[in-house]
Write a protein that holds these residues in place. Structure first.
Motif: not given
Length: 274
Positions: A48-77
């Motif tokens: 969630i913080l990665f998206v907040l800091y970078t402004g990247i779209q949820w679906e583009w959240l890099p999976q290799e970072l190990g933060f889960g999918s963008g949809m998972t982060c969106w739902r948790r937020l």
């Protein structure tokens, strides 16, 4: 460059100790045998913080970072915002700042328009953006620039209409013995808030209005008190996701706003604890 500055989306131990007790427990069904293991909350929060800091779209959240999918982060937020996690985190950090004598309860306030990509809830034609749809971030801070409350409205809303709601949104700040502090000693504002009716409402709340009047010279000295709110607005819009409103749902954008306010408070508190 330090590790903390290079990757600010990584949640340090001190911040996590304050967030973890506020998170709601997962539903019992998530623990049933055969279900996919739930991604741990701390890693999702980093996403969630990665998206907040970078402004990247949820679906583009890099999976290799190990933060889960963008949809998972969106739902948790979304779920954590609905549970009031970010509001309570902000209150906890304000209490600690007051206990550390880092909170100066005199105030400044202002709004700032943010463009939006299309018509969405809490957007409107911005008079300073050639009529394009946009939203406004209305912020009130203490005398040192610590954000105390923030609201979201359409870009066509009059600035002064959010003055009283902003004052009402300030939480009761603990951190010291005695009465809880919520009312500011004074409210500083620019000419956009020049209205005698609102001055009376502010005085009725036990606060002194320090508001510039239209048609007066610009050498009143009020700018020396109000520069801190410009700093606060700059800090908020340093987060890539807040520069342009991409969120269709207003509650998701408000969740980012509350989380950004908490992070600004945490930085100020962290500098005190070091």
């Amino acid at each position: 460059m330090s590790k903390r500055r290079a990757r600010p989306w990584l949640v340090d131990d001190g911040l996590w100790l304050r967030i973890e007790p506020l998170l709601p427990s997962p539903p019992p069904g998530r623990q049933r045998p055969g279900r996919k293991p739930v991604l741990e909350d701390r890693r999702v929060l980093c996403g969630i913080l990665f998206v907040l800091y970078t402004g990247i779209q949820w679906e583009w959240l890099p999976q290799e970072l190990g933060f889960g999918s963008g949809m998972t982060c969106w739902r948790r937020l979304r779920d954590w915002n609905a549970a009031g996690v970010w509001r309570r985190l902000h209150e906890v950090l304000l209490d600690e700042l007051r206990a550390a004598d880092r909170l100066d309860l005199s105030r400044g306030d202002r709004q700032h328009p943010r463009p939006g990509a299309q018509w969405r809830p809490k957007t409107g034609r911005s008079p300073v953006g050639r009529g394009r749809p946009g939203s406004k971030h209305h912020v009130i801070c203490d005398a040192t620039g610590i954000p105390l409350a923030i609201t979201l409205t359409g870009g066509n809303r009059n600035d002064i209409a959010q003055l009283i709601p902003l004052l009402a949104a300030i939480p009761r700040v603990r951190g010291r013995r005695g009465r809880l502090r919520q009312r500011p000693k004074e409210v500083c504002a620019d000419r956009g808030y020049d209205h005698d009716g609102y001055r009376r409402q502010i005085r009725a709340r036990g606060t002194k209005p320090v508001i510039a009047r239209r048609g007066t010279a610009h050498d009143s000295g009020l700018g020396t008190k109000r520069w801190v709110i410009e700093q606060t607005i700059a800090l908020l819009h340093w987060f890539g996701r807040l520069r342009i409103r991409w969120e269709t749902r207003d509650d998701i954008h408000e969740a980012f706003l509350k989380l950004a306010c908490s992070l600004i408070c945490w930085r100020r508190l962290h500098s005190t604890l070091r």
